[in-house]
Design an enzyme around this catalytic site. Structure first.
Site, PDB file in Angstrom:
ATOM      1  N   THR A  95       0.865  -1.189   0.000  1.00  0.00           N
ATOM      2  CA  THR A  95       0.000   0.000   0.000  1.00  0.00           C
ATOM      3  C   THR A  95       0.901   1.238   0.000  1.00  0.00           C
ATOM      4  O   THR A  95       2.083   1.148   0.323  1.00  0.00           O
ATOM      5  CB  THR A  95      -0.931   0.019   1.227  1.00  0.00           C
ATOM      6  OG1 THR A  95      -0.124   0.038   2.413  1.00  0.00           O
ATOM      7  CG2 THR A  95      -1.859  -1.181   1.247  1.00  0.00           C
ATOM      8  N   LYS A 124       8.290   1.345   2.965  1.00  0.00           N
ATOM      9  CA  LYS A 124       9.407   1.787   3.812  1.00  0.00           C
ATOM     10  C   LYS A 124       8.963   2.400   5.144  1.00  0.00           C
ATOM     11  O   LYS A 124       9.673   2.271   6.150  1.00  0.00           O
ATOM     12  CB  LYS A 124      10.246   2.820   3.062  1.00  0.00           C
ATOM     13  CG  LYS A 124      10.881   2.310   1.780  1.00  0.00           C
ATOM     14  CD  LYS A 124      11.766   3.391   1.182  1.00  0.00           C
ATOM     15  CE  LYS A 124      12.330   2.992  -0.163  1.00  0.00           C
ATOM     16  NZ  LYS A 124      11.425   3.253  -1.293  1.00  0.00           N
ATOM     17  N   GLY A 153      15.509  -2.486  -3.583  1.00  0.00           N
ATOM     18  CA  GLY A 153      14.886  -3.442  -4.506  1.00  0.00           C
ATOM     19  C   GLY A 153      15.830  -4.562  -4.897  1.00  0.00           C
ATOM     20  O   GLY A 153      16.252  -5.360  -4.064  1.00  0.00           O
ATOM     21  N   GLY A 206      10.111   8.806 -17.059  1.00  0.00           N
ATOM     22  CA  GLY A 206       9.359   8.088 -16.015  1.00  0.00           C
ATOM     23  C   GLY A 206      10.249   7.594 -14.885  1.00  0.00           C
ATOM     24  O   GLY A 206       9.838   6.754 -14.086  1.00  0.00           O
ATOM     25  N   GLU A 209       9.654  11.030 -10.137  1.00  0.00           N
ATOM     26  CA  GLU A 209       8.233  11.307  -9.900  1.00  0.00           C
ATOM     27  C   GLU A 209       7.921  12.745 -10.330  1.00  0.00           C
ATOM     28  O   GLU A 209       8.826  13.592 -10.400  1.00  0.00           O
ATOM     29  CB  GLU A 209       7.931  11.221  -8.398  1.00  0.00           C
ATOM     30  CG  GLU A 209       8.352   9.946  -7.732  1.00  0.00           C
ATOM     31  CD  GLU A 209       7.381   8.813  -7.988  1.00  0.00           C
ATOM     32  OE1 GLU A 209       6.192   9.106  -8.212  1.00  0.00           O
ATOM     33  OE2 GLU A 209       7.816   7.662  -7.980  1.00  0.00           O
ATOM     34  N   ASP A 220      14.707   9.640   0.350  1.00  0.00           N
ATOM     35  CA  ASP A 220      14.657   8.214   0.000  1.00  0.00           C
ATOM     36  C   ASP A 220      15.982   7.527   0.379  1.00  0.00           C
ATOM     37  O   ASP A 220      15.988   6.439   0.957  1.00  0.00           O
ATOM     38  CB  ASP A 220      14.371   8.067  -1.506  1.00  0.00           C
ATOM     39  CG  ASP A 220      14.298   6.615  -1.943  1.00  0.00           C
ATOM     40  OD1 ASP A 220      13.349   5.922  -1.534  1.00  0.00           O
ATOM     41  OD2 ASP A 220      15.213   6.158  -2.661  1.00  0.00           O
ATOM     42  N   LYS A 224      16.416   4.512   3.298  1.00  0.00           N
ATOM     43  CA  LYS A 224      17.058   3.215   3.040  1.00  0.00           C
ATOM     44  C   LYS A 224      18.268   3.032   3.955  1.00  0.00           C
ATOM     45  O   LYS A 224      18.487   1.951   4.509  1.00  0.00           O
ATOM     46  CB  LYS A 224      17.481   3.122   1.570  1.00  0.00           C
ATOM     47  CG  LYS A 224      16.292   3.002   0.610  1.00  0.00           C
ATOM     48  CD  LYS A 224      16.740   3.221  -0.832  1.00  0.00           C
ATOM     49  CE  LYS A 224      15.581   3.102  -1.806  1.00  0.00           C
ATOM     50  NZ  LYS A 224      15.880   3.672  -3.123  1.00  0.00           N
ATOM     51  N   GLY A 321      13.311   0.648 -10.571  1.00  0.00           N
ATOM     52  CA  GLY A 321      12.201   0.468 -11.499  1.00  0.00           C
ATOM     53  C   GLY A 321      11.197  -0.506 -10.908  1.00  0.00           C
ATOM     54  O   GLY A 321      11.527  -1.238  -9.962  1.00  0.00           O
TER      55      GLY A 321
HETATM   56  N1  HSE Z   1      12.638   6.412  -6.265  1.00  0.00           N
HETATM   57  C1  HSE Z   1      13.577   5.413  -5.840  1.00  0.00           C
HETATM   58  C2  HSE Z   1      14.862   5.482  -6.661  1.00  0.00           C
HETATM   59  C3  HSE Z   1      12.981   4.042  -5.960  1.00  0.00           C
HETATM   60  O1  HSE Z   1      14.972   6.341  -7.522  1.00  0.00           O
HETATM   61  O2  HSE Z   1      15.777   4.697  -6.421  1.00  0.00           O
HETATM   62  C4  HSE Z   1      12.104   3.738  -4.781  1.00  0.00           C
HETATM   63  O3  HSE Z   1      12.878   3.596  -3.627  1.00  0.00           O
END
Ligand code: HSE
Length: 344
Positions: A95, A124, A153, A206, A209, A220, A224, A321
């Site tokens: 979600t 996260k 990822g 793409g 964002e 971000d 992480k 991605g």
């Molecule tokens: N937007 C992140 C990135 C991916 O560009 O690595 C999602 O964590």
């Protein structure tokens, strides 16, 4: 294994596509998987015999809503149906994330683990805020909480630290953890364009964002880094403990001057432990060509652990991605099926 998926955004759809394409692999490996629930905030789809992946993807890609899907779609389906269904083995929680409260994902994960359902997530917020609590619930109930998708990822960051650094103390973590900012920096290096132009290219492709703030302002990366730090170094660090700087102030002149010296700017998340004091920070760093993360380019990410007894480990890859993110969810699923213990 019977699966419930919460959330029906890009990663969920990519995950369903991926599972559908893995039929032969799963047969070969003798792994039996079906998805019985896919829910979003409006309701969802339930099929006790297993949802037909391609049928559903076709239906929703033609603008059909999940709740109107003719084979089990309903607006009356809620998370409680999943909790009360004794046949569900695994919850995949995807979600939308909330980094201030972690909700509603935190409640979903907590209740699932308490009901002896394994949880795999790319969400996260609740992992940043409540990993220890959730992990303890998983241990108590003898199920797994798998979070590989939250820290890059496809980059095997958590697994590398958890399994391949087992028995050693991790003494520092240094990483290029955000694909979007790394792409923008590479675009500026390759084309001598401005930051704004590189950002627009990333948005057109793409990669970034429409509101890129979480990526370009360093949040971000910080999220992480903090998850890795807290899980692998058993800390309880928060965003408030971390100095976070982004990349939006960088100019073509900075890049040019760096290139003249054969150096590169990277947005680096760094955790250090000195005299037992752990510090976390995120910001642009100028790397020499001999630095192990110097060649982490484009959407790729990279991570370097230093340790007490297992030496240094550098991991590079994991381009950002939805498909690689979905593949990292699939990786956790396979590893749980194979008996890996993430929660210990
Ligand atoms: N937007 C992140 C990135 C991916 O560009 O690595 C999602 O964590």
């Amino acid at each position: 294994m019977n699966i419930a998926v919460l959330g029906y955004g890009g990663v969920s759809k990519a995950f369903i596509e991926l599972i559908s394409s893995k039929e032969d692999y799963l047969k070969r490996e003798k792994i039996s998987i079906q998805i019985n629930y896919i829910l979003n905030s409006k309701g969802g789809v339930y099929d006790p015999k297993g949802i037909d992946y391609n049928n559903l993807l076709n239906f929703t890609s033609n603008k059909g809503n999940l709740i109107d899907y003719p084979h089990g779609g309903s607006s009356n389906l809620t998370f409680n149906e999943i909790l009360n269904d004794k046949n569900i083995d695994i919850l995949i929680e995807l979600t939308p994330t909330n980094k201030d409260t972690g909700e509603p994902a935190f409640t979903h994960m907590k209740s699932a683990l308490e009901n002896k359902i394994h949880v795999i997530t790319g969400n996260k917020g609740p992992i940043l805020l409540n990993y220890n609590e959730l992990n303890n619930i998983a241990i108590k109930n003898n199920v797994q909480l798998a979070i590989g998708c939250t820290t890059g990822g496809a980059l095997p960051s958590i697994n590398g630290g958890l399994f391949d650094m087992a028995g050693a103390d991790i003494t520092s973590i240094e990483g290029v953890l955000n694909g979007t900012t790394n792409f923008i920096l590479k675009e500026m290096e390759d084309t001598s364009c401005t930051y704004d132009e590189a950002l627009k290219t990333a948005q057109r492709l793409g990669i970034a964002e429409a509101n890129p703030s979480l990526d370009v302002d360093g949040w971000d990366t910080a999220t992480k880094l903090l998850i890795l730090t807290n899980v692998l170094m058993k800390e309880n660090k928060t965003l408030n403990d971390t100095k976070v700087h982004g990349i939006s102030h960088i100019t073509p002149n900075h890049i040019l001057e760096a290139q003249k010296e054969n150096k590169k700017y990277k947005l680096i998340g760094r955790t250090t432990k000195e005299n037992n004091v752990v510090s976390t920070s995120v910001g642009l760093k100028l790397l020499e060509s001999t630095h192990p993360l110097y060649n982490v380019d484009g959407k790729n990410k990279g991570l370097r652990y230093t340790s007490s007894t297992l030496g240094d480990l550098t991991l590079i890859g994991g381009a950002s991605g939805v498909t690689p993110a979905a593949a990292s969810i699939f990786r956790d699923l396979i590893n749980i099926n194979n008996g890996y213990k993430f929660s210990k």
